[in-house]
Motif scaffolding. Structure first.
Motif, short mmCIF file in Angstrom:
data_model
loop_
_atom_site.label_atom_id
_atom_site.label_comp_id
_atom_site.label_asym_id
_atom_site.label_seq_id
_atom_site.Cartn_x
_atom_site.Cartn_y
_atom_site.Cartn_z
N GLY A 90 0.78 -1.23 0.00
CA GLY A 90 0.00 0.00 0.00
C GLY A 90 0.81 1.28 0.00
N PRO A 91 1.73 1.47 0.95
CA PRO A 91 2.49 2.72 0.98
C PRO A 91 3.36 2.93 -0.27
CG PRO A 91 2.65 1.60 3.09
CD PRO A 91 1.97 0.65 2.15
N ALA A 94 1.05 3.65 -3.27
CA ALA A 94 0.48 5.00 -3.25
C ALA A 94 1.49 6.02 -3.77
CB ALA A 94 0.04 5.36 -1.83
N TRP A 95 2.73 5.92 -3.32
CA TRP A 95 3.77 6.83 -3.82
C TRP A 95 4.02 6.63 -5.31
CZ3 TRP A 95 5.65 11.12 -1.99
CH2 TRP A 95 5.57 11.37 -0.63
#
Length: 164
Positions: A90-91, A94-95
């Motif tokens: 996820g992180p 997202a970036w």
């Protein structure tokens, strides 16, 4: 283990990354200085139009292939990780998607915002006003360098997917 289709998608993704990065690097390093060295506005416009006629379809096509093959690769990760997908990726995702969005907007600006106008005027046999042509040529290199930085950051973030 990757299947044949997965390998083909990954190779297509990497080849399109290389094509975009290489074409953009070449364009950023060599086209603006060469254009500045041309004294006549008509000749400078003809040179830039010829360069953009090659660069635009290559760059937009390569970015399109990157986006599509990236989505296909992401689907494979989602299937493999199941419910842990967002917790593990996820992180980073997202970036990466945020930077991809910026890159697509910037690549569109270079090809359509700067290049398309120059190419169209050249095809119509009309000369862009010199201040407009000079401004487009001045904005070209910084935009391409930012696109290269974004591409590098996206590729670097993609390495985080291998550790998932």
């Amino acid at each position: 283990m990757l299947g044949v289709l997965d390998k083909a998608i990954l190779v297509s993704h990497l080849l399109s990354l290389g094509a975009y990065f290489g074409a953009t690097l070449y364009f950023a390093l060599f086209v603006p200085p060469a254009a500045q060295g041309i004294s006549g506005a008509a000749e400078r416009q003809a040179f830039l139009a010829a360069c953009f006629r090659t660069y635009n379809p290559l760059a937009i096509g390569a970015v399109g292939v990157q986006v599509l093959t990236g989505a296909f690769n992401l689907t494979r990760y989602k299937a493999a990780l199941g419910p842990d997908f967002f917790a593990r990726l996820g992180p980073v995702l997202a970036w990466k998607l945020g930077l991809v969005f910026l890159l697509v907007m910037l690549a569109t600006y270079v090809s359509f915002g700067l290049g398309h106008r120059i190419v169209r005027y050249q095809q119509w046999g009309e000369l862009l006003p010199d201040p407009v042509l000079a401004a487009a040529a001045r904005r070209l290199r910084p935009a391409l360098l930012v696109a290269l930085a974004l591409t590098t950051a996206i590729a670097w973030l993609s390495l985080g997917f291998r550790n998932a």
